[in-house]
Enzyme design. Sequence first.
Site, PDB file in Angstrom:
ATOM      1  N   ASP A   8       0.849  -1.198   0.000  1.00 13.40           N
ATOM      2  CA  ASP A   8       0.000   0.000   0.000  1.00 13.40           C
ATOM      3  C   ASP A   8       0.884   1.248   0.000  1.00 13.40           C
ATOM      4  O   ASP A   8       1.673   1.442   0.935  1.00 13.40           O
ATOM      5  CB  ASP A   8      -0.884  -0.050   1.261  1.00 13.40           C
ATOM      6  CG  ASP A   8      -1.953   1.027   1.270  1.00 13.40           C
ATOM      7  OD1 ASP A   8      -1.711   2.125   0.734  1.00 13.40           O
ATOM      8  OD2 ASP A   8      -3.026   0.750   1.822  1.00 13.40           O
ATOM      9  N   SER A  25      -5.540  14.435 -13.528  1.00  8.65           N
ATOM     10  CA  SER A  25      -6.838  14.244 -14.190  1.00  8.65           C
ATOM     11  C   SER A  25      -7.292  15.597 -14.741  1.00  8.65           C
ATOM     12  O   SER A  25      -6.849  16.646 -14.249  1.00  8.65           O
ATOM     13  CB  SER A  25      -7.864  13.771 -13.146  1.00  8.65           C
ATOM     14  OG  SER A  25      -9.175  13.835 -13.663  1.00  8.65           O
ATOM     15  N   TYR A  74     -12.099  13.949  -4.653  1.00 10.94           N
ATOM     16  CA  TYR A  74     -11.211  13.551  -5.745  1.00 10.94           C
ATOM     17  C   TYR A  74     -10.631  14.785  -6.440  1.00 10.94           C
ATOM     18  O   TYR A  74      -9.423  14.872  -6.679  1.00 10.94           O
ATOM     19  CB  TYR A  74     -11.980  12.680  -6.748  1.00 10.94           C
ATOM     20  CG  TYR A  74     -11.142  12.196  -7.902  1.00 10.94           C
ATOM     21  CD1 TYR A  74     -10.186  11.195  -7.718  1.00 10.94           C
ATOM     22  CD2 TYR A  74     -11.282  12.747  -9.172  1.00 10.94           C
ATOM     23  CE1 TYR A  74      -9.408  10.757  -8.777  1.00 10.94           C
ATOM     24  CE2 TYR A  74     -10.506  12.307 -10.237  1.00 10.94           C
ATOM     25  CZ  TYR A  74      -9.578  11.307 -10.035  1.00 10.94           C
ATOM     26  OH  TYR A  74      -8.795  10.881 -11.080  1.00 10.94           O
ATOM     27  N   LYS A 124      -6.623  16.015  -6.732  1.00  9.23           N
ATOM     28  CA  LYS A 124      -5.901  16.207  -7.990  1.00  9.23           C
ATOM     29  C   LYS A 124      -5.450  17.669  -8.155  1.00  9.23           C
ATOM     30  O   LYS A 124      -4.393  17.932  -8.724  1.00  9.23           O
ATOM     31  CB  LYS A 124      -6.756  15.742  -9.183  1.00  9.23           C
ATOM     32  CG  LYS A 124      -7.024  14.229  -9.195  1.00  9.23           C
ATOM     33  CD  LYS A 124      -5.751  13.399  -9.342  1.00  9.23           C
ATOM     34  CE  LYS A 124      -6.029  11.917  -9.531  1.00  9.23           C
ATOM     35  NZ  LYS A 124      -4.803  11.099  -9.655  1.00  9.23           N
TER      36      LYS A 124
HETATM   37  N1  LIG Z   1     -10.235   6.156 -15.194  1.00  9.22           N
HETATM   38  C1  LIG Z   1     -10.412   7.462 -15.397  1.00  9.22           C
HETATM   39  O1  LIG Z   1     -11.443   7.916 -15.957  1.00  9.22           O
HETATM   40  C2  LIG Z   1      -9.336   8.438 -14.959  1.00  9.22           C
HETATM   41  C3  LIG Z   1      -9.440   9.756 -15.427  1.00  9.22           C
HETATM   42  C4  LIG Z   1      -8.465  10.680 -15.042  1.00  9.22           C
HETATM   43  C5  LIG Z   1      -7.424  10.282 -14.213  1.00  9.22           C
HETATM   44  N2  LIG Z   1      -7.351   8.978 -13.774  1.00  9.22           N
HETATM   45  C6  LIG Z   1      -6.224   8.644 -12.890  1.00  9.22           C
HETATM   46  O2  LIG Z   1      -5.487   7.595 -13.471  1.00  9.22           O
HETATM   47  C7  LIG Z   1      -4.805   6.871 -12.451  1.00  9.22           C
HETATM   48  C8  LIG Z   1      -4.999   5.376 -12.678  1.00  9.22           C
HETATM   49  O3  LIG Z   1      -6.382   5.080 -12.510  1.00  9.22           O
HETATM   50  P1  LIG Z   1      -7.136   3.970 -13.395  1.00  9.22           P
HETATM   51  O4  LIG Z   1      -8.226   4.653 -14.120  1.00  9.22           O
HETATM   52  O5  LIG Z   1      -6.180   3.128 -14.131  1.00  9.22           O
HETATM   53  O6  LIG Z   1      -7.874   3.153 -12.220  1.00  9.22           O
HETATM   54  P2  LIG Z   1      -7.733   1.634 -11.721  1.00  9.22           P
HETATM   55  O7  LIG Z   1      -7.875   0.690 -12.838  1.00  9.22           O
HETATM   56  O8  LIG Z   1      -8.696   1.525 -10.566  1.00  9.22           O
HETATM   57  O9  LIG Z   1      -6.230   1.564 -11.187  1.00  9.22           O
HETATM   58  C9  LIG Z   1      -5.832   2.148  -9.984  1.00  9.22           C
HETATM   59  C10 LIG Z   1      -4.507   1.513  -9.581  1.00  9.22           C
HETATM   60  O10 LIG Z   1      -4.069   2.137  -8.364  1.00  9.22           O
HETATM   61  C11 LIG Z   1      -3.733   1.108  -7.441  1.00  9.22           C
HETATM   62  N3  LIG Z   1      -3.943   1.598  -6.073  1.00  9.22           N
HETATM   63  C12 LIG Z   1      -5.034   2.210  -5.557  1.00  9.22           C
HETATM   64  N4  LIG Z   1      -4.843   2.486  -4.265  1.00  9.22           N
HETATM   65  C13 LIG Z   1      -3.596   2.044  -3.952  1.00  9.22           C
HETATM   66  C14 LIG Z   1      -2.832   2.027  -2.760  1.00  9.22           C
HETATM   67  N5  LIG Z   1      -3.298   2.537  -1.608  1.00  9.22           N
HETATM   68  N6  LIG Z   1      -1.573   1.494  -2.787  1.00  9.22           N
HETATM   69  C15 LIG Z   1      -1.082   0.971  -3.952  1.00  9.22           C
HETATM   70  N7  LIG Z   1      -1.766   0.967  -5.105  1.00  9.22           N
HETATM   71  C16 LIG Z   1      -3.012   1.489  -5.102  1.00  9.22           C
HETATM   72  C17 LIG Z   1      -4.673  -0.055  -7.792  1.00  9.22           C
HETATM   73  O11 LIG Z   1      -4.100  -1.293  -7.388  1.00  9.22           O
HETATM   74  P3  LIG Z   1      -4.534  -2.180  -6.101  1.00  9.22           P
HETATM   75  O12 LIG Z   1      -6.015  -2.022  -5.921  1.00  9.22           O
HETATM   76  O13 LIG Z   1      -4.089  -3.547  -6.495  1.00  9.22           O
HETATM   77  O14 LIG Z   1      -3.725  -1.611  -4.988  1.00  9.22           O
HETATM   78  C18 LIG Z   1      -4.644   0.020  -9.307  1.00  9.22           C
HETATM   79  O15 LIG Z   1      -3.513  -0.647  -9.810  1.00  9.22           O
HETATM   80  C19 LIG Z   1      -5.369   7.387 -11.128  1.00  9.22           C
HETATM   81  O16 LIG Z   1      -4.463   8.289 -10.535  1.00  9.22           O
HETATM   82  C20 LIG Z   1      -6.638   8.108 -11.528  1.00  9.22           C
HETATM   83  O17 LIG Z   1      -6.973   9.149 -10.630  1.00  9.22           O
HETATM   84  C21 LIG Z   1      -8.274   8.071 -14.134  1.00  9.22           C
END
Ligand SMILES: NC(=O)c1ccc[n+]([C@@H]2O[C@H](COP(=O)([O-])OP(=O)(O)OC[C@H]3O[C@@H](n4cnc5c(N)ncnc54)[C@H](OP(=O)(O)O)[C@@H]3O)[C@@H](O)[C@H]2O)c1
Length: 260
Positions: free
Chosen positions: A65, A144, A157, A161
């Site tokens: 984590d 984001s 959120y 960001k």
């Molecule tokens: N999806 C969207 O629409 C979007 C848009 C703009 C920005 N983003 C940003 O993109 C980034 C990646 O998100 P995603 O969309 O790929 O979402 P995702 O598929 O839910 O991936 C999130 C990743 O973060 C890890 N994570 C979360 N909490 C953690 C913790 N406490 N310690 C270690 N690892 C942790 C999760 O792994 P585990 O659960 O295995 O720990 C997972 O690998 C994020 O920063 C998000 O804010 C996403």
Amino acid sequence: MAKRTIAGSRVLLTGASSGIGRALATQLVAQGARVLAIARRRERLEELAQQLTAALGRLEILAGDITSAELRDAALACARERLGGLDMLINNAGSGAMGPFAEATAERLRQVMDVNFFAPAEMIRTALPLLKSGNRPLVVNVSSVLGHRGVPFCAEYCASKFALQGLSESLRAELVPSGIDLLVVSPARTDTEFFSQAIKGEQSRWPKMRGTSSEFVAARTLSAIRTGRHEIVLTPGGKLFVWANRLFPRLMDSLVARYT
Ligand SMILES: NC(=O)c1ccc[n+]([C@@H]2O[C@H](COP(=O)([O-])OP(=O)(O)OC[C@H]3O[C@@H](n4cnc5c(N)ncnc54)[C@H](OP(=O)(O)O)[C@@H]3O)[C@@H](O)[C@H]2O)c1
């Protein structure tokens, strides 16, 4: 910002077990980077490491984590031992929360800030000494479009960001004498597990929109790293959203208020 090659770069990447992080790990390894991937779900990391090692190249993993100071120290020790140093830190791990702020708890705010802001900030501080001796060192913060414009029912959120954006701008200037560059990536909606994993309050009233793919976000991120960009906003819709807010903030206020 300096141009750099991906091949041979030693990279520490958080949030690699799904979504954008998984796509980044895959493309980095495919392009010859040496990657240490972090996330909490060990089995996901092991499965990815097996897949990549068989097809493209070796992936180092560390389960834990990122909100834990011990895990962050262990990650840096691992980078030193298994990669022989560090050239790039990619703070990608993140989590969301949805629903009215008034009905949420102090704990929800703290959880989101812990993962999206305090953990990457402290990861940077911990990594600085090793990065300083890296080759064309770089920090990449995955923010984001909601780090540029706040919207209702995502207050925690958006705040996390915005905080990451402010930290990034300050550090980009502060780190110039150390030779460390900083890139901020602002994806728009991306189809990942993000929404199913988010802490949920009341259902969002935002219109359902199709997102882009994790692979697209990863490819644009690696291209920005190679070409020396310091800020990218993804997708035409994402750019329109950010620029409309810069130019017409009052109009955007009334537009987003329609979804309350
Ligand atoms: N999806 C969207 O629409 C979007 C848009 C703009 C920005 N983003 C940003 O993109 C980034 C990646 O998100 P995603 O969309 O790929 O979402 P995702 O598929 O839910 O991936 C999130 C990743 O973060 C890890 N994570 C979360 N909490 C953690 C913790 N406490 N310690 C270690 N690892 C942790 C999760 O792994 P585990 O659960 O295995 O720990 C997972 O690998 C994020 O920063 C998000 O804010 C996403």
